[in-house]
Every structure is written in C-alpha cells, then in structure tokens.
Scaffold this active site. Structure first.
Site, PDB file in Angstrom:
ATOM      1  N   CYS A 113       0.490  -1.171   0.031  1.00 26.38           N
ATOM      2  CA  CYS A 113       0.040  -0.115   0.057  1.00 26.38           C
ATOM      3  C   CYS A 113       1.244   1.079  -0.217  1.00 26.38           C
ATOM      4  O   CYS A 113       0.320   2.721  -0.618  1.00 26.38           O
ATOM      5  CB  CYS A 113      -0.734  -0.096   1.248  1.00 26.38           C
ATOM      6  N   CYS A 137     -14.955  -0.573   6.029  1.00 30.15           N
ATOM      7  CA  CYS A 137     -14.051  -0.985   4.677  1.00 30.15           C
ATOM      8  C   CYS A 137     -13.892  -0.123   3.499  1.00 30.15           C
ATOM      9  O   CYS A 137     -14.770   0.323   2.728  1.00 30.15           O
ATOM     10  CB  CYS A 137     -14.081  -2.090   4.491  1.00 30.15           C
ATOM     11  N   HIS A 185      -9.077   2.814  -2.593  1.00 32.40           N
ATOM     12  CA  HIS A 185      -7.717   2.422  -2.348  1.00 32.40           C
ATOM     13  C   HIS A 185      -7.292   1.209  -4.115  1.00 32.40           C
ATOM     14  O   HIS A 185      -6.436   1.042  -3.326  1.00 32.40           O
ATOM     15  CB  HIS A 185      -7.547   1.731  -0.973  1.00 32.40           C
TER      16      HIS A 185
END
Length: 358
Positions: A70, A188, A308
């Site tokens: 990430c 989430c 993301h």
C-alpha cells in the site's frame, strides 16, 4: 488524476496515461523534459511503467517500477525526491496506478505461513483485532469508528475523483454487512481502479515552468517493522519525518492518512501525534478531524470514499495535499492550510510519512 471507480473496459495503462497527461498539463512541463519516470503498482504485471511511458513517447529515459504494498506510491515519491535532492535528476514524474479485483483484500503472509493458516492474511481480520484491542484498552466505541466512515464519505462527496460519493449516517454504517467484528462493510475501503501522477522538480528550476503556488517536500520517511521495537511503526516513521522537516505534530494543518478501515484512522491519528494514545475516538467525536476542525483528516474522502487502488494511493494523497496547499480544493478546502502530511502503511510492515509545505 483519473477518477477512482470500476473500469473493466480500460487497461491500467490507459488510466495511468490520463493521469500522467493531467499532471504534465498542470505542471506546464512537456513529456520530453522528463528525465526519469517512476511507476508504482502492486499487481499490474511486468514492466507496466514501460508500457505507460511508451504511450507518452519513447524518449529513452530511465523507467523504474516500484512495488511496496500500500506504500508503493509513497515509496516512488520518496525515491524521486531523493534522486532530485542528490542532484541525479532535475525533473521526474511519478505515476501510480492499480486495477483491483473485487472482494476482500488479502496479501499478508507467505503461502503456508502461520499468518495464512490463522486467517490473518485477510486485512479486515487484522484490523478487527486492532479494533477490539483498542476498544478493550480505551473504551473506544463502534459509534466512534462509524463516525470516521461518515466523515470521510461526506468529504468524498466534495471530491470529483472519489469512487463513492454518497452520504451515510452512523446507523447505516453500523447496520451494513458485518465483515469481521466489529468492522462492517461501510468501514472498509472499496477495491477501486484508478491512477494519479505528479511531477517533481529541483527547487532551482521550480519557477521556470508556471506561476502556480509551489509546494515543497519538507520531510520524508520510510520505515519497516523490526524485532523488539517498543515504538509503533507509524509513530517511528512520523518521528523521522518530523525531525527532517524540523516540525512537530502541532505544525500540521491537515493530513491524508491510511484509513483502509475506520479503526486505522483512529490509530494513526494517535501515532502521528494528533492526540494522546487512546483518544483517537474522542478526536473524531469532537469534530476536530472535520474539514472545519483544528486537524482535518482525509479531506479528500480518504481511502474510505476516494478508494484504494494500491499503487495509486500515495500519489493521490500527494495530489490532494498540493491542491489544498495551493488553495485549489474547492468545497473541501482546508482554510489557511500551509503544511500537510501524508501517511501510508502496507502489508509486510512498511510505513511512509511525507510532510509538505507551501
């Protein structure tokens, strides 16, 4: 930037191309002036950076593919920054891109490892353990965690690049599908496709190409976990960035941080020094992390709302910080912002913190 979302008809290279062209246009610098390109991605295959840059024009420059979970985008930014700071290049472009599979995000632990056998390779499970620990130690509530989602989705409605632009209530967040107790679906981040790009250049030539307000990297840190480490990884990384920038947490006007799951924002606010340990939930409760608060967190909507796409995230955070520090963030603008911080944390135990200033 390319808007986050679902683009089954578009290859990753097309997403990245749009983001790169937007960055070059914003900077007022032609592609043939680029001296090096860094392409951050996690699972896009071999030599994606070369494939992207081929669409821009084959100029023979070094092209470096960067994968660091990430933190891939943030790592690419750091590598470009240090190459320029050490005089290797004067101008660089960083391009972050990812097309994500649907479903639960995994990735931690090798095949056959204890982590996988215990089911801890699934990210919601790891964060659920952290949430339960924090709730037990500090009486943090599920309502406080839900408020992170509410805030960030509200902010995302003000961001044209956000994947999900819809307002939710605390009740709706808590009533959404349980993923891993106490984390529900709306706590989430979505698995999104997207791309972002930024042009970095040496201070000596920064005013050559346009008259826009300039943003400088004041601090850059990248750390990994180590044995017998008493300090939290984010806290240790932030400490290095603060020291490099000669700043303290109180000098930060706003932050874009890694809220892959709502408890993450609460934990990271504590680790970054925005509040004492155990008071991250209260920080959200009191409205201090709202766009109009004294330490706005994720005015872009963060990972919760913007999305993301793994290789994109760190670069997207940089874009948001630049827009904020230029005063160009429109309805989500943080008033009088002069210093911004970005934070990413990824599988395998890696963390990156950058501090930017006008």
């Amino acid at each position: 930037m390319h808007k986050c979302g679902r683009y089954p008809e578009k290859p990753a290279t097309d997403l990245a191309l749009e983001a790169a062209l937007n960055a070059l246009d914003d900077a007022g610098i032609p592609w043939n002036a680029m001296e090096v390109a860094y392409a951050s991605h996690v699972a896009q295959g071999v030599s994606v950076g070369e494939a992207i840059c081929e669409k821009l024009g084959m100029t023979g420059i070094p092209i470096i593919n960067v994968e660091n979970a990430c933190a891939s985008g943030s790592t690419a930014i750091r590598e470009a920054f240090y190459a320029i700071a050490n005089g290797v290049y004067d101008v660089a472009i960083v391009i972050g891109v990812e097309k994500m599979n649907r479903g639960v995000l995994g990735g931690a632990g090798e095949e056959g490892s204890l982590e996988r056998e215990l089911g801890l390779n699934v990210m919601p499970a790891r964060y659920a353990l952290k949430a339960n620990k924090h709730m037990h130690a500090y009486s943090t509530t599920v309502e406080q965690m839900a408020k992170v989602s509410v805030k960030n989705h509200k902010n995302g409605c003000l961001n044209p690049y956000a994947h999900y632009q819809k307002v939710f209530t605390v009740e709706e967040v808590l009533a959404s599908k349980m993923i891993c107790d106490p984390i529900t679906l709306l706590q989430c981040c979505p698995t999104s496709d997207g791309a972002a790009a930024a042009v970095l250049c040496a201070a000596k030539i920064v005013r050559r190409y346009n008259s826009k307000p300039k943003v400088f990297i004041a601090g850059s840190a990248l750390k990994t976990e180590k044995y017998k480490d008493d300090a939290d990884l984010t806290a240790r990384t932030a400490k290095a960035a603060y020291e490099m920038a000669a700043m303290e947490p109180g000098d930060i006007d706003f932050a874009e941080l890694h809220d892959a799951f709502t408890i993450g924002e609460i934990l990271h606010c504590e680790s970054l020094g925005f509040c004492p340990p155990g008071e991250g939930g209260v920080l959200v409760d009191t409205g201090r992390t709202e766009i109009g608060g004294d330490i706005p967190v994720n005015p872009s909507g963060g990972l919760q709302s913007r999305g993301h796409p793994l290789g994109m995230t760190g670069v997207a955070q940089l874009c948001e910080v630049v827009w904020q520090l230029r005063g160009a963030a429109a309805k989500r603008q943080v008033e009088s912002a002069k210093v911004g911080l970005t934070h990413t944390q990824g599988a395998g135990g890696v963390c990156s913190v950058h501090i930017f200033k006008r």
